[in-house]
Design an enzyme around this catalytic site. Structure first.
Site, PDB file in Angstrom:
ATOM      1  CE1 TYR A  23      -4.179  -1.821   0.510  1.00 40.23           C
ATOM      2  CE2 TYR A  23      -2.611  -3.421   1.401  1.00 40.23           C
ATOM      3  CZ  TYR A  23      -3.862  -3.116   0.898  1.00 40.23           C
ATOM      4  OH  TYR A  23      -4.799  -4.102   0.774  1.00 40.23           O
TER       5      TYR A  23
ATOM      6  CE1 TYR B 125     -14.143  -2.320  -0.726  1.00 39.49           C
ATOM      7  CE2 TYR B 125     -12.204  -1.147   0.046  1.00 39.49           C
ATOM      8  CZ  TYR B 125     -12.788  -2.085  -0.795  1.00 39.49           C
ATOM      9  OH  TYR B 125     -12.016  -2.788  -1.680  1.00 39.49           O
TER      10      TYR B 125
ATOM     11  CG  MET C 230      -9.903   0.451   3.049  1.00 40.70           C
ATOM     12  SD  MET C 230      -9.080   2.007   3.349  1.00 40.70           S
ATOM     13  CE  MET C 230      -9.004   2.017   5.128  1.00 40.70           C
TER      14      MET C 230
ATOM     15  CG  HIS D  95     -13.195  -5.003  -4.258  1.00 45.08           C
ATOM     16  ND1 HIS D  95     -13.344  -3.677  -3.893  1.00 45.08           N
ATOM     17  CD2 HIS D  95     -14.091  -5.215  -5.259  1.00 45.08           C
ATOM     18  CE1 HIS D  95     -14.258  -3.117  -4.652  1.00 45.08           C
ATOM     19  NE2 HIS D  95     -14.747  -4.028  -5.491  1.00 45.08           N
TER      20      HIS D  95
ATOM     21  CG  ASN E  90      -7.704 -14.927  -0.328  1.00 42.56           C
ATOM     22  OD1 ASN E  90      -7.724 -15.963   0.355  1.00 42.56           O
ATOM     23  ND2 ASN E  90      -7.278 -13.764   0.135  1.00 42.56           N
TER      24      ASN E  90
ATOM     25  CB  ILE F  36     -14.116 -16.575  -0.845  1.00 37.84           C
ATOM     26  CG1 ILE F  36     -13.440 -15.591  -1.815  1.00 37.84           C
ATOM     27  CG2 ILE F  36     -15.559 -16.805  -1.255  1.00 37.84           C
ATOM     28  CD1 ILE F  36     -13.201 -16.156  -3.196  1.00 37.84           C
TER      29      ILE F  36
ATOM     30  CE1 TYR G  49     -14.275 -10.153   5.873  1.00 37.88           C
ATOM     31  CE2 TYR G  49     -12.810 -11.170   4.262  1.00 37.88           C
ATOM     32  CZ  TYR G  49     -13.030 -10.246   5.270  1.00 37.88           C
ATOM     33  OH  TYR G  49     -12.014  -9.422   5.686  1.00 37.88           O
TER      34      TYR G  49
END
Lengths: 167, 927
Positions: A32, A79, A81, A123, A128, A132, A135
């Protein structure tokens, strides 16, 4: 052995933001830029950006932000991050506790400052599977459309949008 | 100044008229209230009419001194003028004394006070001032006399009694001190005393408690155990410091051989919440052993005493030491104590860390000295349990804690810590603990447990493995196995890259392994992780200074400093000696001697301040009856010049001045023009002038830059032209460079010889300084060598050895008196261990050992080359064959000597040396 590691939460500040860099560098394939870290510190919101501590060490972190809901500028979404936990401390529900604490923070504020928030989303790279699963199974997120060529430097470059409606 | 104001004398005994007399009274009043401006006004008014009035002139001078700091000279002139006008006035003498005192010129001040007292013997104010100076200067016999006459005049005031008592005790007349205190307490009992500030004897309060405990300590130091005990019992009701009460009682009972009562007293202390006090455990162990076997007199010497200077038998324990880690016990004793802890104390105080740790040390002693297999097993089990607890909890200091068990028996039947890395590596417990850690790590990596296959056991949390690696790295560090240590650090860093502890330890190991730049890089990474961690910030600063980066170092440390005053000033104001010393050493290495001296001088001045600060305690402590603490402060101040920071500063100062004496800076040396023609002379001088002018310009530019540096954060200072801060004066240290180098060396070397005689460096420097002072100081140099030899104790020390060679190889100076020559001729063979010549001495030392540490080996090799007729190549072979790399510095020096001094061209020898150094210091550059 209790599966759940007993962790504490702590704020991300000017003085310790370097820890966040270390966690992210150890957890993510992409790096980042400075603005990301500046924004996290500038937001000064411990409810949305926080470290997970175990035994005095930072072992993970979650960074979220409020942003306009795509398609409906009058509404907002939370969101996610980044959510990262150091490899040595995985499998002990540290990430779960971090997301739980963000959701709890939302619950506590949903009637005032989060009144306009409709969903929580993130996202995730299509390859991955662990994320997935994490979550969708643990937090009932819904897998949305695939966004093609979302990432520039990693392969595969596509991602899914995962989201969960909050109210 | 109170009593003399009633009768001011108007020059030579003539009193001032009423009006001026009142003005004088006001002058004194304002001076005492620090209203200097008003005081000056009063003085000027009197002087208008009586311009030569001595006392007024003197008072005006004293006022001026405090009123304006840049007029000290004028102040002195005024006071002296006043004194000349009125020699017979005690006021003038007193004022002159006060002026000297303000200048910290105590010797002169004492003289003036004494002169004043000759005129006015009973003046209590002057007596008091004199007493303060005498105690400050430790003129103890004078102090007793002064306090005695004060007491005789004002026996109703409690502080006068206490001060007199204290004076007696300081003089070593403990019995007299005791008498004084008893007489005083007796007068109180009579009820005749109506003074308000007297101690209410029956009151349970701080002051009476301190007084009684002070008396108790006096009785203890007289070893009057029965009296001390009955005194404590009698006064129990008013003593508030229960800890001191208990300790004194227990000490009496122990020495009276009433061990059971002693144990009861100690138990009471334990129950009072002192279970983590290791000295208390030591005491309990002693009393318990004696109660079981009264015949063992050796144990009596194990009793803990509060300080080494105590007047009765015992040992002054430090840190977590107890008899179990300090003295060699019999198997019976060990077993008795083990039972005590396991069966009794542990069940009573299961949560006490000290109570858990001490049995481990007892078991250690049982296992390591005896042949009892069961004990060995038990020790291994206890060690295992202790280590696991530390790892699971994540105790960073576990390795350091366990390293205190790496003990070896020393000559005097005591244990001492193994320090030398090779001694550590061969220590049985080192091996044992290393094996334990290895096993933990394997098990944790395989199945997250500390044991090999205990299915029922709970899994460890992820950080346990981290701490096991961390502990093992520290363990390898102890034995100087740096590559192994760094490998573990790498594992730690990958495991938890956010742990600041790793970066700190890793940086230290990197430094030890030979790479300061890498150490700095790592330390700085750790510092960035937590910018509020002051320790990391300071360590980074320290490393930067080691690496010759003063500017970067200042930037780092400034982050924690007040931005208002400017970092340099606030470091000085906070007396941040460690920084100033590191900076000084850094500048010294860079050859910036002026600036380095300036930093050393800063530290020296801190100590002057600390010494001066005592002044406030002399009257305050007596008034507040904090007698025990006051006595401790006095004792500490007595050894102030032996404090490590002071020694470092003084040693650095001497080193630099020695260097300057041997190599005077260019601008101070008049070039040698003799043998030149007039034209040449002119030319040479012109060149010198030009050079000097250029230098001056450069220096001015540098000074301006430095000034700018200092003031970047403090603009106001520049514009206001305030008084210069000590750090702003003579930034370059030019004034210091101009001082007489040898005189400065003499001064500080004398202080160190007097106050720090147990340190080797003191005598090495004393030797160097004496030698510079010429043949007349041969005996002084000789004495320094003998002292150095004595301090260095075991075997030869390279720095002493090379100086002995240097000294003994010089011809006995024939211009010295016959006695001196005689002494030298007699003593030199003793220095040489009775060898017939320096050459023989070196040769025999060289034959003593196959291998030795590099610094010593190098000294011997150099000696062989210089004094024993060996060629540089032979010396080089000798060096490389038997030198064990010990420090980075000595290894580098050895390489330098090999290449530059001896010009060794044999590549195989050089590469052999490089290889051996590289093995020890894997990261060292240039090898």
């Amino acid at each position: 052995m209790p599966k759940r590691l007993k962790i504490d939460f702590g704020a991300i500040t000017d003085n310790n933001v370097e820890m966040l860099r270390k966690v992210n560098a150890a957890c993510f394939p992409i790096s980042y830029n400075d603005n990301f870290y500046k924004d996290v510190v500038a937001r000064k919101n411990e409810g949305l950006n926080k470290f997970a501590y175990f035994g005095g060490f930072v072992i993970g972190a979650v960074c979220t932000r409020l942003e306009p809901l795509p398609g409906d500028e009058s509404r907002k979404r939370l969101y996610i991050m980044t959510l990262g936990v150091l490899a040595a401390y995985r499998g002990r529900e540290v990430g779960t506790q971090l997301i739980e604490s963000v959701l709890k923070y939302y619950e506590e504020n949903k009637n005032d400052r989060f009144e306009e928030v409709d969903e929580i989303a993130l996202h995730v790279q299509i390859s991955n599977d662990d994320a997935i699963k994490f979550y969708t199974e643990r937090f009932d997120f819904v897998r949305g459309d695939m966004v093609e060529n979302y990432y520039r430097r990693i392969d595969p470059p596509h991602c899914y949008l995962l989201y969960k409606t909050l109210q | 100044m109170s009593s003399q104001q009633a009768n001011p004398q108007a020059g030579k005994g003539q009193p001032l008229p009423k009006k001026e007399g009142d003005l004088f009274k006001n002058l004194v009043k304002h001076y005492e209230a620090k209203q200097y401006k008003k005081a000056m006004k009063q003085a000027d008014q009197i002087l208008k009419k009586f311009p030569k009035h001595g006392e007024t002139l003197a008072m005006k001078g004293l006022t001026l001194y405090y009123f304006s700091t840049d007029k000290h000279e004028e102040a002195h002139t005024l006071v002296k003028q006043g004194l000349t006008n009125d020699f017979g006035s005690h006021v003038c003498w007193h004022v002159y004394g006060l002026l000297h005192r303000a200048d910290r010129n105590y010797g002169e001040a004492i003289k003036c006070y004494k002169q004043a007292l000759r005129i006015d013997q009973e003046n209590i104010q002057i007596l008091r001032d004199l007493g303060l100076l005498q105690i400050q200067m430790r003129d103890l016999s004078g102090f007793v006399v002064t306090r005695n006459s004060i007491l005789n005049q004002k026996p109703t005031l409690q502080p006068n009694w206490l001060a007199f008592m204290l004076a007696k005790q300081l003089l070593g007349q403990t019995e007299d001190a005791l008498k004084v205190i008893d007489i005083y307490l007796e007068t109180l009992k009579d009820g005749n005393n109506t003074s308000n500030d007297s101690i209410e004897l029956l009151e349970r309060n701080f002051a009476p408690s301190e007084l009684q405990l002070y008396k108790s300590n006096l009785l203890l130091s007289l070893q009057e155990w029965e009296d001390a005990l009955s005194h404590l019992k009698e006064m129990e009701h008013c003593i508030v410091d229960r800890g001191a009460y208990g300790w004194n009682t227990a000490t009496c009972l122990f020495n009276m051989e009433k061990y059971d009562d002693c144990l009861v007293t100690l138990e009471r202390l334990m129950k009072g919440g002192r279970m983590e006090d290791y000295a208390l455990h030591a005491a309990y162990m002693c009393a318990y052993l004696m109660s079981k076997d009264t015949s063992n007199d050796a144990v009596k010497k194990w009793w803990p005493i509060p300080k080494a200077s105590a007047n009765y038998d015992g040992y002054c324990y430090k840190g977590m030491d107890t008899p179990a880690t300090k003295f060699i016990m019999t198997e019976d004793q060990s077993k008795t104590l083990l039972e005590l802890y396991q069966n009794d104390l542990l069940s009573q105080y299961p949560k006490s860390l000290a109570t858990q740790r001490i049995p481990l040390t007892i078991l250690w002693q049982l296992a390591s000295s005896g042949t009892d297999e069961k004990a060995k097993e038990e020790w291994s089990g206890a060690l295992d349990a202790y280590a696991r607890k530390g790892l699971t909890k994540g105790v960073p200091s576990l390795g350091h804690d366990l390293s205190s068990l790496l003990l070896v028996e020393s000559d005097n039947n005591q244990y001492q810590l193994a320090v030398d890395p090779s001694a550590v590596r061969n220590h049985a417990q080192y091996q044992q603990i290393l094996k334990l850690l290895d096993d933990y790590i394997t098990n944790l990596q395989e199945h997250s447990q500390l044991t090999s296959s205990n299915e029922g056991e709970t899994k460890e949390s992820p950080s346990t493995l981290f701490w096991a690696w961390y502990c093992r790295a520290g363990w390898y560090e102890l034995s100087a196995q740096y590559s192994l240590a760094l490998a573990d650090m790498e594992r730690c860093r990958e495991h938890t890259p956010t742990a600041v502890d790793v970066y700190e330890l890793e940086a230290r190991i990197l430094y030890k392994a030979g790479s300061l730049p890498k150490a700095i890089e790592t330390m700085d990474k750790g510092r960035l992780l937590d910018l509020q961690d002051r320790y990391m910030n300071n360590q980074t600063t320290r490393y930067l200074l080691w690496n010759g980066q003063p500017k970067e170092a200042l930037e780092k440390i400034s982050m924690f400093l007040s931005q208002k005053e400017g970092p340099v000033q606030s470091l000085y104001d906070m007396q941040c000696s460690w920084y100033e010393l590191e900076l000084a050493a850094c500048l010294e290495r860079q050859g910036q001697y002026g600036r380095a001296l300036k930093q050393y001088a800063a530290v020296l001045s801190h100590f002057d301040d600390i010494h001066e600060d005592q002044f406030d305690f002399h009257s305050y402590c007596i008034r507040k009856v904090t007698l025990r603490a006051y006595a401790d402060v006095l004792e500490w101040e007595d050894v102030l010049w032996n404090q490590p920071f002071y020694r470092q500063a003084a040693e650095g100062t001497i080193r630099i001045y020695l260097h300057l004496h041997r190599n005077p800076p260019e601008e101070l040396v008049e070039p040698d023009y003799s043998g030149m023609t007039a034209a040449e002379k002119k030319k040479a001088k012109a060149i010198a002038r030009k050079k000097a002018a250029k230098k001056k310009k450069e220096a001015a530019a540098a000074a301006a830059e430095a000034q700018a540096d200092n003031n970047t954060n403090d603009k106001s200072n520049k514009s206001n032209k305030k008084k210069l801060h000590p750090t702003e004066k003579d930034v370059e240290g030019k004034e210091l460079l101009k001082k007489n180098a040898l005189e400065e060396c003499k001064k500080y070397s004398a202080i160190l010889s007097k106050y720090a005689p147990t340190h080797l460096s003191t005598w090495l420097l004393q030797y160097d300084v004496s030698m510079e002072r010429g043949a007349g100081k041969s005996l002084m140099a000789l004495q320094a060598l003998f002292k150095a030899k004595k301090v260095a104790t075991k075997g030869h020390h390279p720095d002493v050895f090379s100086r002995i060679l240097d000294f003994c190889s010089r011809p006995v100076p024939e211009d010295q008196p016959e006695v001196v020559q005689q002494v030298l001729r007699e003593q030199i063979p003793i220095l040489l261990d009775q060898a017939s010549s320096v050459s023989d001495f070196v040769t025999s030392v060289a034959a003593e050992k196959e291998e030795q540490n590099c610094s010593m080996r190098l000294a011997v090799a150099k000696g062989l080359c210089l004094y024993a007729g060996k060629s540089p190549f032979e010396a080089a072979k000798f060096l490389v064959a038997g030198a064990q790399p010990d420090t980075v510095e000595s290894c580098k020096e050895a390489l330098r000597v090999l290449l530059e001094e001896w010009k060794v061209s044999d590549d195989s020898l050089i590469s052999e040396w490089k290889r051996r150094v590289k093995d020890q210091f894997p990261l060292l550059d240039g090898f």
